[in-house]
Write a protein that holds these residues in place. Structure first.
Motif, PDB file in Angstrom:
ATOM      1  N   UNK A  71      29.533  49.998  23.420  1.00  0.00           N
ATOM      2  CA  UNK A  71      29.457  50.592  22.315  1.00  0.00           C
ATOM      3  C   UNK A  71      28.302  50.100  21.185  1.00  0.00           C
ATOM      4  N   UNK A  72      27.891  50.880  20.337  1.00  0.00           N
ATOM      5  CA  UNK A  72      27.064  50.480  19.410  1.00  0.00           C
ATOM      6  C   UNK A  72      27.517  49.212  18.629  1.00  0.00           C
ATOM      7  N   UNK A  73      28.953  49.232  18.300  1.00  0.00           N
ATOM      8  CA  UNK A  73      29.444  48.083  17.603  1.00  0.00           C
ATOM      9  C   UNK A  73      29.294  46.942  18.298  1.00  0.00           C
ATOM     10  N   UNK A  74      29.603  46.981  19.502  1.00  0.00           N
ATOM     11  CA  UNK A  74      29.412  45.730  20.507  1.00  0.00           C
ATOM     12  C   UNK A  74      28.048  45.139  20.493  1.00  0.00           C
ATOM     13  N   UNK A  75      27.042  45.978  20.596  1.00  0.00           N
ATOM     14  CA  UNK A  75      25.521  45.775  20.480  1.00  0.00           C
ATOM     15  C   UNK A  75      25.330  45.243  19.117  1.00  0.00           C
ATOM     16  N   UNK A  76      25.894  45.944  17.899  1.00  0.00           N
ATOM     17  CA  UNK A  76      25.484  45.139  16.940  1.00  0.00           C
ATOM     18  C   UNK A  76      25.962  43.705  16.446  1.00  0.00           C
ATOM     19  N   UNK A  77      27.027  43.530  17.186  1.00  0.00           N
ATOM     20  CA  UNK A  77      27.922  42.244  17.034  1.00  0.00           C
ATOM     21  C   UNK A  77      27.161  40.988  18.004  1.00  0.00           C
ATOM     22  N   UNK A  78      26.402  41.474  18.784  1.00  0.00           N
ATOM     23  CA  UNK A  78      25.754  40.628  19.799  1.00  0.00           C
ATOM     24  C   UNK A  78      24.328  40.044  19.271  1.00  0.00           C
ATOM     25  N   UNK A  79      24.211  38.955  18.736  1.00  0.00           N
ATOM     26  CA  UNK A  79      22.988  38.307  18.354  1.00  0.00           C
ATOM     27  C   UNK A  79      21.890  38.558  18.991  1.00  0.00           C
ATOM     28  N   UNK A  80      21.956  38.280  20.617  1.00  0.00           N
ATOM     29  CA  UNK A  80      21.044  38.589  21.369  1.00  0.00           C
ATOM     30  C   UNK A  80      20.283  39.809  21.170  1.00  0.00           C
ATOM     31  N   UNK A  81      20.762  40.887  20.743  1.00  0.00           N
ATOM     32  CA  UNK A  81      20.258  42.288  20.483  1.00  0.00           C
ATOM     33  C   UNK A  81      19.908  42.596  19.085  1.00  0.00           C
ATOM     34  N   UNK A  82      19.834  41.800  18.221  1.00  0.00           N
ATOM     35  CA  UNK A  82      19.614  42.107  16.917  1.00  0.00           C
ATOM     36  C   UNK A  82      18.227  42.950  16.775  1.00  0.00           C
ATOM     37  N   UNK A  83      17.346  42.744  17.453  1.00  0.00           N
ATOM     38  CA  UNK A  83      15.930  43.437  17.457  1.00  0.00           C
ATOM     39  C   UNK A  83      16.031  44.566  18.626  1.00  0.00           C
ATOM     40  N   UNK A  84      17.013  44.928  18.986  1.00  0.00           N
ATOM     41  CA  UNK A  84      16.997  46.164  19.786  1.00  0.00           C
ATOM     42  C   UNK A  84      16.724  47.350  19.125  1.00  0.00           C
ATOM     43  N   UNK A  85      15.940  48.232  19.590  1.00  0.00           N
ATOM     44  CA  UNK A  85      15.324  49.210  18.832  1.00  0.00           C
ATOM     45  C   UNK A  85      16.365  50.230  18.496  1.00  0.00           C
ATOM     46  N   UNK A  86      17.623  50.451  19.260  1.00  0.00           N
ATOM     47  CA  UNK A  86      18.602  51.389  18.995  1.00  0.00           C
ATOM     48  C   UNK A  86      19.264  50.918  17.739  1.00  0.00           C
ATOM     49  N   UNK A  87      19.086  49.650  17.523  1.00  0.00           N
ATOM     50  CA  UNK A  87      19.789  49.069  16.042  1.00  0.00           C
ATOM     51  C   UNK A  87      18.658  49.170  15.017  1.00  0.00           C
ATOM     52  N   UNK A  88      17.512  48.739  15.249  1.00  0.00           N
ATOM     53  CA  UNK A  88      16.399  48.654  14.215  1.00  0.00           C
ATOM     54  C   UNK A  88      16.031  50.112  13.970  1.00  0.00           C
TER      55      UNK A  88
END
Length: 139
Positions: free
Chosen positions: A97-114
């Motif tokens: 989920x997007x929520x899981x990805x947003x809560x994962x520090x390793x993924x902070x600069x993932x383009x989906x989030x940025x």
């Protein structure tokens, strides 16, 4: 072979993972954002992409492979829009989920989030590996 990774978004009520699987190979049409168009044009045959359900679900549900590189989008009424053909590779064993990805520090600069509004975004090899681990995908 050097491979690049991507994420493509689809609203499941417009085109779902189940439809992708049923059709096997499908043109990824309808992209009308210039940055997303550049991302489509950069895709190479054999690249992999996460299939993301946007709006409903907001989760990565599968993996597709680029089966045909960019060509003119037949759904475009005007303009230099392109599409690629994508082939279903397999479902994510566990949707991420997007929520899981947003809560994962390793993924902070993932383009989906940025760049959350873009429908086609690149994914770094490191992010690809991390999301695959989260979803139980063996790449």
């Amino acid at each position: 072979m050097s491979r690049n990774y991507w994420l493509v978004k689809s609203e499941p009520d417009a085109f779902s993972w189940d439809e992708q699987v049923a059709n096997e190979i499908e043109p990824w049409t309808g992209v009308r954002n210039h940055q997303a168009k550049k991302n489509l044009a950069a895709m190479k045959k054999g690249d992999l992409a996460f299939f993301y359900h946007s709006n409903q679900g907001r989760e990565i549900v599968g993996v597709v492979e680029i089966a045909r590189e960019a060509y003119p989008d037949p759904t475009a009424e005007s303009g230099p829009w392109v599409c690629v053909d994508v082939k279903a590779v397999g479902p994510m064993p566990r949707a991420v989920t997007l929520a899981e990805m947003k809560a994962t520090p390793d993924l902070a600069d993932l383009a989906l989030i940025r760049q959350s509004r873009l429908s086609v975004v690149p994914v770094s090899a490191e992010h690809w590996k991390r999301v695959c681990e989260m979803g139980g995908w063996k790449s």
